[in-house]
Scaffold this motif. Structure first.
Motif, PDB file in Angstrom:
ATOM      1  N   LYS A  52      37.950  36.604  23.206  1.00  0.00           N
ATOM      2  CA  LYS A  52      36.671  36.666  23.920  1.00  0.00           C
ATOM      3  C   LYS A  52      36.879  37.010  25.391  1.00  0.00           C
ATOM      4  CE  LYS A  52      34.055  33.570  20.908  1.00  0.00           C
ATOM      5  NZ  LYS A  52      33.256  32.322  20.823  1.00  0.00           N
ATOM      6  N   ILE A  53      37.968  36.495  25.976  1.00  0.00           N
ATOM      7  CA  ILE A  53      38.252  36.788  27.384  1.00  0.00           C
ATOM      8  C   ILE A  53      38.493  38.274  27.579  1.00  0.00           C
ATOM      9  CG2 ILE A  53      39.997  36.518  29.189  1.00  0.00           C
ATOM     10  CD1 ILE A  53      40.243  33.575  28.309  1.00  0.00           C
ATOM     11  N   HIS A  54      39.305  38.879  26.723  1.00  0.00           N
ATOM     12  CA  HIS A  54      39.600  40.303  26.874  1.00  0.00           C
ATOM     13  C   HIS A  54      38.392  41.178  26.520  1.00  0.00           C
ATOM     14  CE1 HIS A  54      43.816  40.440  28.065  1.00  0.00           C
ATOM     15  NE2 HIS A  54      43.921  39.291  27.432  1.00  0.00           N
ATOM     16  N   GLU A  55      37.573  40.704  25.629  1.00  0.00           N
ATOM     17  CA  GLU A  55      36.327  41.418  25.337  1.00  0.00           C
ATOM     18  C   GLU A  55      35.432  41.437  26.575  1.00  0.00           C
ATOM     19  OE1 GLU A  55      32.471  41.121  22.301  1.00  0.00           O
ATOM     20  OE2 GLU A  55      34.204  39.806  22.035  1.00  0.00           O
ATOM     21  N   LYS A  56      35.374  40.298  27.264  1.00  0.00           N
ATOM     22  CA  LYS A  56      34.563  40.200  28.483  1.00  0.00           C
ATOM     23  C   LYS A  56      35.156  41.061  29.592  1.00  0.00           C
ATOM     24  CE  LYS A  56      31.136  38.410  30.805  1.00  0.00           C
ATOM     25  NZ  LYS A  56      29.733  38.532  30.386  1.00  0.00           N
ATOM     26  N   LEU A  57      36.474  41.034  29.755  1.00  0.00           N
ATOM     27  CA  LEU A  57      37.115  41.843  30.790  1.00  0.00           C
ATOM     28  C   LEU A  57      36.891  43.328  30.533  1.00  0.00           C
ATOM     29  CD1 LEU A  57      40.502  39.924  31.130  1.00  0.00           C
ATOM     30  CD2 LEU A  57      38.612  39.942  32.779  1.00  0.00           C
ATOM     31  N   ASP A  58      36.941  43.729  29.271  1.00  0.00           N
ATOM     32  CA  ASP A  58      36.706  45.136  28.923  1.00  0.00           C
ATOM     33  C   ASP A  58      35.274  45.528  29.242  1.00  0.00           C
ATOM     34  OD1 ASP A  58      37.782  47.589  27.713  1.00  0.00           O
ATOM     35  OD2 ASP A  58      36.307  47.214  26.124  1.00  0.00           O
ATOM     36  N   TYR A  59      34.352  44.605  28.998  1.00  0.00           N
ATOM     37  CA  TYR A  59      32.944  44.869  29.342  1.00  0.00           C
ATOM     38  C   TYR A  59      32.776  45.044  30.852  1.00  0.00           C
ATOM     39  CZ  TYR A  59      28.177  43.702  30.675  1.00  0.00           C
ATOM     40  OH  TYR A  59      26.944  43.711  31.282  1.00  0.00           O
ATOM     41  N   ILE A  60      33.389  44.156  31.638  1.00  0.00           N
ATOM     42  CA  ILE A  60      33.287  44.252  33.097  1.00  0.00           C
ATOM     43  C   ILE A  60      33.869  45.567  33.590  1.00  0.00           C
ATOM     44  CG2 ILE A  60      34.071  43.227  35.278  1.00  0.00           C
ATOM     45  CD1 ILE A  60      34.048  40.508  33.856  1.00  0.00           C
ATOM     46  N   ARG A  61      34.963  45.995  32.975  1.00  0.00           N
ATOM     47  CA  ARG A  61      35.630  47.228  33.377  1.00  0.00           C
ATOM     48  C   ARG A  61      34.747  48.461  33.119  1.00  0.00           C
ATOM     49  NH1 ARG A  61      39.587  46.443  30.549  1.00  0.00           N
ATOM     50  NH2 ARG A  61      41.023  45.524  32.082  1.00  0.00           N
ATOM     51  N   LYS A  62      33.983  48.421  32.041  1.00  0.00           N
ATOM     52  CA  LYS A  62      33.229  49.605  31.622  1.00  0.00           C
ATOM     53  C   LYS A  62      31.754  49.567  32.007  1.00  0.00           C
ATOM     54  CE  LYS A  62      36.229  50.381  27.606  1.00  0.00           C
ATOM     55  NZ  LYS A  62      36.289  50.435  26.123  1.00  0.00           N
ATOM     56  N   PRO A 105      35.699  48.040  39.949  1.00  0.00           N
ATOM     57  CA  PRO A 105      35.913  47.390  38.652  1.00  0.00           C
ATOM     58  C   PRO A 105      37.337  46.868  38.453  1.00  0.00           C
ATOM     59  CG  PRO A 105      34.545  49.332  38.370  1.00  0.00           C
ATOM     60  CD  PRO A 105      34.999  49.343  39.795  1.00  0.00           C
ATOM     61  N   PRO A 106      38.394  47.635  38.813  1.00  0.00           N
ATOM     62  CA  PRO A 106      39.749  47.097  38.638  1.00  0.00           C
ATOM     63  C   PRO A 106      40.002  45.828  39.448  1.00  0.00           C
ATOM     64  CG  PRO A 106      39.857  49.463  38.906  1.00  0.00           C
ATOM     65  CD  PRO A 106      38.446  49.056  39.228  1.00  0.00           C
ATOM     66  N   VAL A 107      39.458  45.750  40.657  1.00  0.00           N
ATOM     67  CA  VAL A 107      39.648  44.562  41.486  1.00  0.00           C
ATOM     68  C   VAL A 107      38.912  43.371  40.874  1.00  0.00           C
ATOM     69  CG1 VAL A 107      39.131  43.506  43.725  1.00  0.00           C
ATOM     70  CG2 VAL A 107      40.105  45.808  43.628  1.00  0.00           C
ATOM     71  N   LEU A 108      37.667  43.565  40.473  1.00  0.00           N
ATOM     72  CA  LEU A 108      36.898  42.475  39.865  1.00  0.00           C
ATOM     73  C   LEU A 108      37.564  42.005  38.579  1.00  0.00           C
ATOM     74  CD1 LEU A 108      34.437  40.643  39.857  1.00  0.00           C
ATOM     75  CD2 LEU A 108      33.138  42.473  38.737  1.00  0.00           C
ATOM     76  N   ALA A 165      45.418  46.282  42.156  1.00  0.00           N
ATOM     77  CA  ALA A 165      44.088  46.635  41.642  1.00  0.00           C
ATOM     78  C   ALA A 165      43.379  47.618  42.560  1.00  0.00           C
ATOM     79  CB  ALA A 165      43.247  45.370  41.465  1.00  0.00           C
ATOM     80  N   SER A 166      43.541  47.474  43.874  1.00  0.00           N
ATOM     81  CA  SER A 166      42.867  48.378  44.813  1.00  0.00           C
ATOM     82  C   SER A 166      43.448  49.783  44.716  1.00  0.00           C
ATOM     83  CB  SER A 166      42.984  47.855  46.243  1.00  0.00           C
ATOM     84  OG  SER A 166      44.327  47.835  46.673  1.00  0.00           O
ATOM     85  N   ARG A 167      44.732  49.897  44.413  1.00  0.00           N
ATOM     86  CA  ARG A 167      45.351  51.215  44.274  1.00  0.00           C
ATOM     87  C   ARG A 167      44.902  51.918  43.004  1.00  0.00           C
ATOM     88  NH1 ARG A 167      51.425  49.185  45.830  1.00  0.00           N
ATOM     89  NH2 ARG A 167      51.131  49.113  48.095  1.00  0.00           N
ATOM     90  N   GLU A 168      44.506  51.147  42.006  1.00  0.00           N
ATOM     91  CA  GLU A 168      44.101  51.737  40.730  1.00  0.00           C
ATOM     92  C   GLU A 168      42.915  52.670  40.889  1.00  0.00           C
ATOM     93  OE1 GLU A 168      42.745  50.191  36.297  1.00  0.00           O
ATOM     94  OE2 GLU A 168      43.907  48.866  37.605  1.00  0.00           O
ATOM     95  N   MET A 169      42.032  52.381  41.847  1.00  0.00           N
ATOM     96  CA  MET A 169      40.869  53.234  42.084  1.00  0.00           C
ATOM     97  C   MET A 169      41.134  54.296  43.135  1.00  0.00           C
ATOM     98  SD  MET A 169      38.114  52.756  40.284  1.00  0.00           S
ATOM     99  CE  MET A 169      36.718  53.218  41.300  1.00  0.00           C
ATOM    100  N   ASP A 170      42.256  54.197  43.852  1.00  0.00           N
ATOM    101  CA  ASP A 170      42.507  55.110  44.966  1.00  0.00           C
ATOM    102  C   ASP A 170      43.936  55.639  44.907  1.00  0.00           C
ATOM    103  OD1 ASP A 170      42.562  56.539  47.266  1.00  0.00           O
ATOM    104  OD2 ASP A 170      42.557  54.816  48.620  1.00  0.00           O
ATOM    105  N   PRO A 171      44.173  56.705  44.131  1.00  0.00           N
ATOM    106  CA  PRO A 171      45.521  57.241  44.011  1.00  0.00           C
ATOM    107  C   PRO A 171      46.043  57.833  45.310  1.00  0.00           C
ATOM    108  CG  PRO A 171      43.940  58.740  43.023  1.00  0.00           C
ATOM    109  CD  PRO A 171      43.195  57.477  43.367  1.00  0.00           C
ATOM    110  N   ASN A 172      45.156  58.050  46.283  1.00  0.00           N
ATOM    111  CA  ASN A 172      45.570  58.637  47.560  1.00  0.00           C
ATOM    112  C   ASN A 172      45.747  57.584  48.638  1.00  0.00           C
ATOM    113  OD1 ASN A 172      45.352  61.342  46.571  1.00  0.00           O
ATOM    114  ND2 ASN A 172      43.129  61.151  46.738  1.00  0.00           N
TER     115      ASN A 172
END
Length: 215
Positions: A52-62, A105-108, A165-172
């Motif tokens: 259930k935790i990973h289901e919730k995390l996947d929902y938050i991510r998407k 989303p990656p940070v959250l 997590a912050s780098r995941e959204m900003d490759p530059n």
């Protein structure tokens, strides 16, 4: 905002309310007066609810940002005042929503996952300050240290979590001071649609002797 992570614990409590208070997990609720399950501070919390935790995390991510904000708002209004050891009701709904809207989303997801996997240890060590600008969708995590202070193990863990997590959204991304691996800044284009994309930075600020005396 100086919260040392307490507001993020509250966000965790709101987003994961049904998982935290899942009565289908055996033996963790012995009385109707508990403000949390008996295993919240143990690794068993994650092991007993990992699906259930990973289901919730996947929902938050998407999910769309507005969906996350709506869920937080609805749960805050529904459960406000209910005893829950994860939530400090002194944090206003408006502040919780403003800060959440400035997180990528990656940070959250990374913050929520840290609490879900090891709530007992994750409650400590988050940066002292969270600075945010809702118009620019920009958040800065800032850990402030005195001239003779040093980072604890838990603070190092949290800084690594947030930086990764912050780098995941900003490759530059680029680093700040080469002597400080935890200073991260962004070179994101702030035009057109990117203005709506949250941007997160992580800083460690060391205060000198003279600055300490002025304070």
């Amino acid at each position: 905002l100086h919260s040392e992570g307490s507001i993020f614990v509250s966000i965790f409590g709101l987003l994961f309310w049904e998982i935290i208070f899942d009565t289908n997990v055996k033996y963790v609720f012995q009385t109707p007066y508990q403000s949390s399950p008996l295993d919240l501070h143990h690794f068993a919390f994650y092991r007993s609810r990992w699906a259930k935790i990973h289901e919730k995390l996947d929902y938050i991510r998407k999910a769309r940002p507005e969906e996350i904000l709506q869920e937080i708002s609805e749960k805050y209004k529904k459960y406000q005042g209910t005893q829950c050891s994860c939530i400090n009701w002194w944090h206003s709904l408006s502040v919780i929503l403003d800060i959440t809207s400035c997180l990528t989303p990656p940070v959250l997801v990374s913050i929520m996952k840290s609490f879900a996997k090891n709530y007992h240890d994750a409650r400590a060590g988050m940066p002292d300050l969270i600075l945010y600008n809702t118009q620019k969708k920009h958040a800065i995590f800032s850990e402030v240290k005195g001239p003779r202070d040093h980072l604890s193990n838990k603070q190092n863990v949290w800084l690594h979590v947030l930086v990764s997590a912050s780098r995941e959204m900003d490759p530059n991304h680029k680093r700040g001071d080469v002597h400080d691996p935890f200073v991260v800044t962004s070179d994101l284009d702030c035009s057109s649609e990117s203005e709506k994309t949250p941007k997160v930075e992580v800083h460690v600020l060391y205060v000198t002797e003279s600055e300490t005396q002025v304070c």
